[in-house]
Design a protein around this motif. Sequence first.
Motif, mmCIF file in Angstrom:
data_model
loop_
_atom_site.group_PDB
_atom_site.id
_atom_site.type_symbol
_atom_site.label_atom_id
_atom_site.label_comp_id
_atom_site.label_asym_id
_atom_site.label_seq_id
_atom_site.Cartn_x
_atom_site.Cartn_y
_atom_site.Cartn_z
ATOM 1 N N TYR A 95 1.256 -0.876 0.059
ATOM 2 C CA TYR A 95 0.037 0.102 0.042
ATOM 3 C C TYR A 95 1.290 1.443 0.141
ATOM 4 C CZ TYR A 95 -3.700 -3.665 1.277
ATOM 5 O OH TYR A 95 -4.249 -4.830 1.208
ATOM 6 N N LEU A 96 0.119 2.134 -0.957
ATOM 7 C CA LEU A 96 0.713 3.467 -0.254
ATOM 8 C C LEU A 96 0.472 4.737 0.572
ATOM 9 C CD1 LEU A 96 3.657 5.363 -1.722
ATOM 10 C CD2 LEU A 96 1.661 5.347 -4.197
ATOM 11 N N ILE A 97 0.787 4.902 0.893
ATOM 12 C CA ILE A 97 0.298 6.449 1.532
ATOM 13 C C ILE A 97 0.507 7.842 0.902
ATOM 14 C CG2 ILE A 97 -0.156 8.240 3.102
ATOM 15 C CD1 ILE A 97 0.519 5.920 5.188
ATOM 16 N N ALA A 98 0.200 8.730 -0.732
ATOM 17 C CA ALA A 98 0.809 9.205 -1.537
ATOM 18 C C ALA A 98 -0.161 11.148 -1.257
ATOM 19 C CB ALA A 98 0.144 8.743 -2.821
ATOM 20 N N THR A 99 0.764 11.276 -0.340
ATOM 21 C CA THR A 99 0.883 12.526 0.630
ATOM 22 C C THR A 99 1.673 13.768 0.050
ATOM 23 O OG1 THR A 99 2.061 12.460 2.764
ATOM 24 C CG2 THR A 99 -1.023 11.401 2.617
ATOM 25 N N GLU A 100 2.781 13.412 -0.399
ATOM 26 C CA GLU A 100 3.990 14.576 -0.452
ATOM 27 C C GLU A 100 3.272 15.041 -1.963
ATOM 28 O OE1 GLU A 100 5.122 16.768 -0.700
ATOM 29 O OE2 GLU A 100 7.116 16.045 0.632
ATOM 30 N N ASN A 101 3.743 16.239 -2.125
ATOM 31 C CA ASN A 101 3.444 17.279 -3.669
ATOM 32 C C ASN A 101 4.487 16.335 -4.671
ATOM 33 O OD1 ASN A 101 3.949 18.816 -5.944
ATOM 34 N ND2 ASN A 101 4.246 20.838 -4.030
ATOM 35 N N PRO A 102 3.125 15.844 -5.216
ATOM 36 C CA PRO A 102 3.488 15.129 -6.930
ATOM 37 C C PRO A 102 4.674 16.237 -7.303
ATOM 38 C CG PRO A 102 1.487 16.281 -6.869
ATOM 39 C CD PRO A 102 1.838 16.111 -6.090
ATOM 40 N N ILE A 103 4.661 16.671 -7.399
ATOM 41 C CA ILE A 103 6.633 17.957 -7.951
ATOM 42 C C ILE A 103 7.604 17.598 -6.788
ATOM 43 C CG2 ILE A 103 7.697 20.429 -8.414
ATOM 44 C CD1 ILE A 103 4.789 19.601 -9.752
ATOM 45 N N ILE A 104 7.890 17.356 -5.923
ATOM 46 C CA ILE A 104 8.668 16.436 -4.954
ATOM 47 C C ILE A 104 8.648 14.996 -5.237
ATOM 48 C CG2 ILE A 104 9.300 16.153 -2.666
ATOM 49 C CD1 ILE A 104 7.977 19.089 -2.303
ATOM 50 N N CYS A 105 7.950 14.360 -5.354
ATOM 51 C CA CYS A 105 7.352 13.365 -5.475
ATOM 52 C C CYS A 105 7.128 12.547 -6.459
ATOM 53 C CB CYS A 105 7.019 12.358 -4.847
ATOM 54 S SG CYS A 105 6.884 10.764 -3.971
#
Length: 337
Positions: free
Chosen positions: A76-86
């Motif tokens: 599973y993935l918790i995708a909270t970081e800004n996608p420009i950074i991640c």
Amino acid sequence: MKFANYYQPDRVKNASFEVIDQHHTYNPTYTNRLLRSEFLAHGVELNNPDVNLGRAIAFHLLHDGQAIANLPAPKYLIATENPIICPLNRDPAYLAQFNAFFTWNRDLLHLPNAVPLLIPNQIHYEATPHFDERPIFSCIINANKAFPPGIPGDLYRERVAVIRWYETHARADFALYGLGWGKPSPAFDRMEKIKRRAQRIASQLVGYKPFPSYAGEIEDKSVAYRKTKFAYCYENVADLPDYITEKIFDCFFAGCVPVYWGSQTIGERIPSECFIDRRQFASTADVHRYLKSIDAKTYVRYQEHIADFLKSPAAMAFDTTRYVSIIRTRILSDLGQ
């Protein structure tokens, strides 16, 4: 007892769950600790992977996208970081490998394994100082960071523009706090790097101050916010749907009125009466003139709207307990618990 791996960059020996986060000054580990506690209550011990070496693993949980090869399911993935950074946090091919991924980004919710959740905060309300008890007119509390040129919606640059405007036009009405402002801003091309190096040497040898408004680092943002009337509260990037971080909540908890610029869906999540929308102004000068027009009576109305919001179900959608519940419920359901 079952065991599960919690992957967070640069964290080993369960550093993800320590009370003090050694990696991020303004990122307390309360959320991670609550997540671990809730899984423990259901017979699952969540650890950084090095702690679990040699154990059978019930599932793998990644905090933001990471290139980890051959990681078996369930995962599973918790995708909270800004996608420009991640960037992996919004890469459909990468996201497809997970049993589920948890995201605030409504642009990804059409994917079959997407689960919506908002970036968490410890929602609470307490009485805060009034207008006349706040000697600092306005401030920014952020680290001195920058994106390379050409990033759409770059708000790092807009923060620097605010700082420079106040240092030139209204120095007495502004204070700058955070990490790194004793140094020049990050540089990317050759000429910028040469200029930055010269300024860095000048700051070390002759007391040159790259940002004259800099008032120093601060361990607890609420200490400054409780003394400040208005805070320029800019996300790192503009116009990401529901990318609403702790920045505006830090202001709310201290009763400080934020000048907000960030998610274009902010008005769907937080009543517009709680903040000043930077998008409605052409310049920092226009914002400043408006702030100067706000009297104590108007200011208390902003504070009342903030208090009403923090006590409402709408605010609880951002609460850490909800965030943890969404993640725990989905994963344990998949495991048949």
